[in-house]
Design a protein around this motif. Structure first.
Motif, mmCIF file in Angstrom:
data_model
loop_
_atom_site.group_PDB
_atom_site.id
_atom_site.type_symbol
_atom_site.label_atom_id
_atom_site.label_comp_id
_atom_site.label_asym_id
_atom_site.label_seq_id
_atom_site.Cartn_x
_atom_site.Cartn_y
_atom_site.Cartn_z
ATOM 1 N N GLY A 185 -6.284 9.969 -5.169
ATOM 2 C CA GLY A 185 -7.074 8.931 -4.530
ATOM 3 C C GLY A 185 -6.269 7.850 -3.848
ATOM 4 N N GLY A 186 -4.971 8.056 -3.703
ATOM 5 C CA GLY A 186 -4.130 7.018 -3.111
ATOM 6 C C GLY A 186 -4.530 6.637 -1.699
ATOM 7 N N VAL A 187 -4.760 7.633 -0.831
ATOM 8 C CA VAL A 187 -5.155 7.357 0.546
ATOM 9 C C VAL A 187 -6.549 6.736 0.579
ATOM 10 C CG1 VAL A 187 -5.760 8.412 2.754
ATOM 11 C CG2 VAL A 187 -3.669 9.104 1.579
ATOM 12 N N ALA A 188 -7.466 7.258 -0.222
ATOM 13 C CA ALA A 188 -8.839 6.752 -0.234
ATOM 14 C C ALA A 188 -8.881 5.286 -0.635
ATOM 15 C CB ALA A 188 -9.692 7.589 -1.191
ATOM 16 N N VAL A 189 -8.179 4.936 -1.687
ATOM 17 C CA VAL A 189 -8.203 3.556 -2.180
ATOM 18 C C VAL A 189 -7.546 2.612 -1.185
ATOM 19 C CG1 VAL A 189 -7.318 2.033 -3.988
ATOM 20 C CG2 VAL A 189 -8.382 4.209 -4.597
ATOM 21 N N SER B 111 3.030 12.341 -1.994
ATOM 22 C CA SER B 111 4.139 11.396 -2.077
ATOM 23 C C SER B 111 3.778 10.107 -1.350
ATOM 24 C CB SER B 111 5.409 11.993 -1.470
ATOM 25 O OG SER B 111 5.314 12.056 -0.061
ATOM 26 N N ALA B 112 4.365 9.011 -1.820
ATOM 27 C CA ALA B 112 4.075 7.710 -1.208
ATOM 28 C C ALA B 112 4.460 7.700 0.264
ATOM 29 C CB ALA B 112 4.826 6.610 -1.965
ATOM 30 N N GLN B 113 5.560 8.339 0.607
ATOM 31 C CA GLN B 113 6.016 8.346 1.997
ATOM 32 C C GLN B 113 5.048 9.104 2.897
ATOM 33 O OE1 GLN B 113 7.891 9.062 -0.645
ATOM 34 N NE2 GLN B 113 9.326 7.331 -0.674
ATOM 35 N N LEU B 114 4.521 10.233 2.420
ATOM 36 C CA LEU B 114 3.562 10.991 3.218
ATOM 37 C C LEU B 114 2.259 10.207 3.357
ATOM 38 C CD1 LEU B 114 2.562 13.493 4.696
ATOM 39 C CD2 LEU B 114 1.957 14.489 2.473
ATOM 40 N N TRP C 202 0.852 -1.179 0.000
ATOM 41 C CA TRP C 202 0.000 0.000 0.000
ATOM 42 C C TRP C 202 0.890 1.231 0.000
ATOM 43 C CZ3 TRP C 202 0.546 2.599 4.765
ATOM 44 C CH2 TRP C 202 1.051 1.834 5.819
ATOM 45 N N ALA C 203 0.266 2.394 -0.222
ATOM 46 C CA ALA C 203 1.009 3.651 -0.370
ATOM 47 C C ALA C 203 2.108 3.508 -1.420
ATOM 48 C CB ALA C 203 1.599 4.104 0.969
ATOM 49 N N ARG C 204 1.751 2.887 -2.534
ATOM 50 C CA ARG C 204 2.718 2.714 -3.616
ATOM 51 C C ARG C 204 2.896 4.034 -4.369
ATOM 52 N NH1 ARG C 204 -0.426 -2.108 -4.000
ATOM 53 N NH2 ARG C 204 -1.776 -1.050 -5.471
#
Length: 400
Positions: free
Chosen positions: A264-268, A237-240, A225-227
């Motif tokens: 939508g990274g955090v949402a997904v 950013s993926a790290q954040l 996750w957080a790719r």
């Protein structure tokens, strides 16, 4: 003290020989009204109408003789067995099971249920049960008075689902109704009932059979996750995102707001953890991107187009919130709704102090960290991109 407690599951079928034998020897029988009307109950047995399970268990524990408890379906599946086996009652329990009401409901619907979530809805758990219905494409809801099909439908407003409502399973009054969730509030439903809630953009019914009850594990290609995401902008950013998700801790039964969802990274990812998610963004293109990302990942979420804080006024109460845009003003509007946790970020110290001050004024314990990440090209080990951002997290104390 009761010599023995036999718990008999009842699904409308004729009682088994073991159940009839236990009932014939009973000096106390506890159950619902339709159980206590069964002809197999000895005329001289004391009868207890089940209301409070704890109170009934105490009466059974104090009874001198042989007790039987009748319960709908499989009494070991979200049923009375757990209460009766509590150490404070000191009861020895024997169970004669029956087909669970959930299995019976799916049988009536002609559907498999190894991939279904199963939740219990009481007044105190109703909101969390609804959040599971938001997050998963197939959910069986064991309802109760005040937390039935009508209440489920009202809390699912704006989320389209199909309801299969199974009333009084196993009785002469059994009825199965199929209707859309927006129509369910227009009916008067009989208790007890089970509601199968289906729909949304989850994996298709023809997907390969799973091996884990209630889940369709993601393929190996989706591990992690957080790719990193191509085209992710400031604050994406993926790290954040990984740090924000770690502080939010989204889980099954939660409702997550992702405000300023962006890519939508955090949402997904939050949806992949089993949480219900509402992704909010003022940019129609961002709404389209998060919808496409959720479909690709095989998760469900609701996308709301609009500008915070005004668009937040009509949304259901959140458990945890990520504020990806809007600064202190949006954080203040979110804090007014009292979620358990709020995370945000800022590009300058002044912005970070303003957000931290708002969180503290609303009674949240505040954490702030300066995160710096540098991406490297592993072929040359040259720097590709650099991100420096303030991460802020607010946690509402348990007693506030």
């Amino acid at each position: 003290m009761s010599d023995r407690v036999t718990v008999i599951g009842w699904d409308g079928s004729p009682l088994t020989a073991a159940a009839r034998s236990a009932l014939s020897a009973a000096t106390l029988v506890a159950g619902a009204a339709h159980h206590l009307a069964l002809p197999e109950i000895p005329p001289g047995a004391e009868r207890i109408r089940l209301g409070s399970l704890g109170l009934a268990a105490r009466r059974i524990a104090g009874h001198r003789g042989t007790a039987v408890v009748l319960a709908d379906g499989d009494p070991g599946f979200f049923g009375v067995v757990r209460t009766l086996r509590a150490p404070e009652h000191g009861l020895e329990v024997e169970v004669v099971p029956a087909v669970s009401s959930v299995a019976a409901a799916f049988a009536r619907a002609g559907m498999p249920w190894d991939d279904a979530q199963v939740v219990v809805a009481h007044r105190r758990t109703l909101r969390r049960a609804v959040n599971v219905c938001r997050a998963h494409p197939k959910v069986a809801v064991l309802t109760s008075p005040g937390a039935g099909p009508v209440e489920l439908a009202l809390l699912l407003e704006g989320v389209h689902r199909t309801f299969v409502v199974c009333e009084e399973l196993g009785t002469d009054r059994e009825q199965v109704s199929v209707l859309t969730s927006d129509k369910a509030a227009d009916h008067n439903w009989r208790d007890p009932n089970v509601v199968i809630v289906i729909g949304g953009a989850g994996q298709a019914p023809e997907a390969e059979p799973g091996w884990l009850l209630g889940q369709r594990p993601a393929p190996a290609a989706e591990r992690g996750w957080a790719r990193p995401q191509p085209g992710a902008g400031e604050g994406q950013s993926a790290q954040l995102r990984a740090a924000q998700l770690a502080r939010l801790g989204p889980r099954t039964g939660d409702l997550v707001w992702d405000i300023g969802t962006g890519t939508g990274g955090v949402a997904v990812d939050a949806a992949a953890f089993g949480a219900a998610v509402i992704a909010v963004d003022a940019d129609p293109d961002a709404c389209d991107r998060v919808t496409a990302a959720a479909r690709k990942r095989g998760v469900q979420l609701q996308v709301v187009a609009g500008r915070a804080p005004h668009v937040l006024e009509t949304l259901p109460e959140p458990d945890v919130v990520r504020v990806g845009g809007g600064g202190a003003a949006v954080v203040a509007a979110v804090a007014d709704r009292r979620p358990e946790r709020i995370v945000s970020h800022a590009s300058t110290r002044d912005e970070a102090e303003a957000i931290g001050r708002v969180l503290a004024e609303h009674g949240y314990d505040v954490e702030c960290a300066l995160l710096q990440s540098v991406g490297l090209d592993t072929r040359t080990w040259a720097e590709q991109d650099r991100s420096v951002v303030f991460l802020l997290a607010g946690r509402r104390p348990v007693n506030r």
